[in-house]
Write an enzyme that holds these catalytic residues in place. Structure first.
Site: not given
Ligand code: DSN
Length: 439
Positions: A55, A213, A248
């Site tokens: 993180e 996008d 992905r």
């Protein structure tokens, strides 16, 4: 070697993996958003980097200069030395590939990348102007059932009924009326060029942010075959697994002034631990995408889409918006007396995979549709060119012409299999799986 462990531990999952590999090899993949990644990308994905919590970021923002500083430790866990290297490579490669000021490579998907963009630029309740899903947009561009439609006051623009393309005068008129905080320029089923320069003009006229996008066209943009949104947009998002041919996942690119906000919104704002194995695979993908071979691949993908479209036109099919400038097209099936749903299902029975898709102003429900969306990224990765596209069009037409005659299916299926056999996919992997499962 490692697949043997999977076979011994979990033969059912091994079988799913083996069968999927055979399915991908044995069929004609025309889903415009799918592709076949390299063995190098797969190796990074299947690596021990999946074990690591990381993180934070492989850098800190320097308060004085506003620059990111890789020499400072920006993680909330120890032991990040090597994942830091991989993530830094992914960031720097993506920046170079797209010419972006800053890139966050942590988003798990295109939708979370869009969420990051919207929350970096606006607040819940702001007006968001996005392309209607049934006119080629995407759920995350403001559909009422999606987070975007629930958190933002959405107004949707549509394509022109005559040209089936975006009309910038109409868009400007609408933007003036609704005064959006941000305009989303992007699509999942728009075959023509997205004119990001014109979107910028509209955004400037009404003082809106511009979010592009480019999930579908990222590979074309990287190869210089489509106008880049980067100079014109505040934030650009993309998935990495479509034309870009990576794992992905997704990334967010932005102008310098939004960089720290984008990072904060992504983590800790929305996501927890980044998927470092996927980030490493993204880095591999960006390296591959910077090469000459990739440019040639994208060029062929577009040439193949044009060829497939015109071969279908020769056989009496109407291609929405009069053709394609990209890797995909929409086929209007109404004059053939069949729905998108029926064609999608029947094509699958002979080994041709595509998806049903609404066409602009579709009289059918989205679950049925009057069209199919076809894309050439996957078949082009296999090495197919224009002559094979003619063959693919012939096979699609043969099936649709005989759609109610199940006796005609085996012949089409055999021809599909024969074509696929000439363009082997993952040959080493398939041989290894066969050897393991035959013991
Ligand atoms: N589902 C993707 C597509 O097929 O275009 C978009 O997210």
């Amino acid at each position: 070697m490692y697949s043997e462990d999977l076979y011994k531990t979990d033969p059912e999952i091994f079988a799913a993996v083996q069968n999927e590999t055979e399915r991908e090899h044995g069929g004609l993949e025309l889903i415009a958003s799918e592709n076949f990644v390299s063995e190098a990308v797969l190796a990074a994905l299947g690596s021990v980097l999946t074990n690591k919590y990381a993180e934070g970021y492989p850098y800190k923002w320097d308060k004085d200069t506003g620059q990111l500083d890789y020499s400072k430790y920006g993680r909330y866990y120890g032991g990040c030395e090597f994942v830091d290297k991989a993530e830094a490579l992914a960031i720097e490669r993506a920046k170079k590939l797209f010419g972006a000021d800053h890139v966050n490579v942590q988003p798990h998907s295109g939708t979370t990348a869009n969420m990051t963009a919207y929350f970096a630029l606006g607040e819940p309740g702001d007006v968001l102007l996005g392309l209607n899903l049934s006119h080629g947009g995407h759920l995350s561009h403001g559909h009422p059932i999606n987070f975007s439609g629930r958190f933002f006051k959405v107004v949707q623009y549509e394509v022109d009924p005559n040209t089936e393309q975006i009309n910038f005068d109409t868009l400007l008129k609408l933007a003036r009326e609704v005064k959006p905080k941000m305009i989303v320029a992007g699509a999942s089923a728009y075959p023509r060029t997205m004119h990001f320069d014109k979107f910028r003009e509209v955004a400037d006229e009404v003082g809106a942010y511009l979010v592009a996008d480019i999930a579908h066209i990222a590979g074309l943009v990287a190869a210089g075959l489509h106008i880049s949104p980067v100079p014109y947009s505040d934030i650009v998002t993309t998935t990495t697994h479509k034309t870009l041919r990576g794992p992905r996942g997704a990334i967010v690119m932005c102008k310098k002034e939004h960089a720290q906000t984008v990072d904060k919104v992504s983590f800790p704002g929305m996501q927890g631990g980044p998927l470092e194995h996927v980030i490493a695979a993204k880095a591999v993908c960006f390296k591959e995408a910077a090469g000459e071979e990739f440019k040639a691949y994208q060029k062929q993908t577009v040439a193949n889409a044009k060829a497939l479209g015109s071969e279908l036109e020769k056989r009496g099919y109407r291609i929405v918006a009069g053709g394609t400038d990209t890797h995909l097209m929409l086929v209007d099936l109404r004059n053939k007396g069949v729905t998108g749903r029926k064609v999608e299902r029947r094509l699958e029975q002979v080994g041709i995979t595509c998806n049903r898709n609404t066409i602009p102003y579709d009289p059918e429900k989205p679950f049925v549709t009057s069209g199919i969306r076809l894309g050439t990224p996957a078949l082009t990765t296999r090495g197919m060119k224009e002559p094979e596209m003619a063959r693919v069009a012939e096979l699609i037409d043969e099936l649709i012409t005989n759609i109610d005659d199940k006796d005609a299916y085996p012949a089409v299926k055999a021809k599909v299999a024969e074509l696929c056999e000439s363009y082997p996919l993952y040959p080493r992997r398939r041989a290894e799986y066969k050897q393991i499962s035959s013991v």
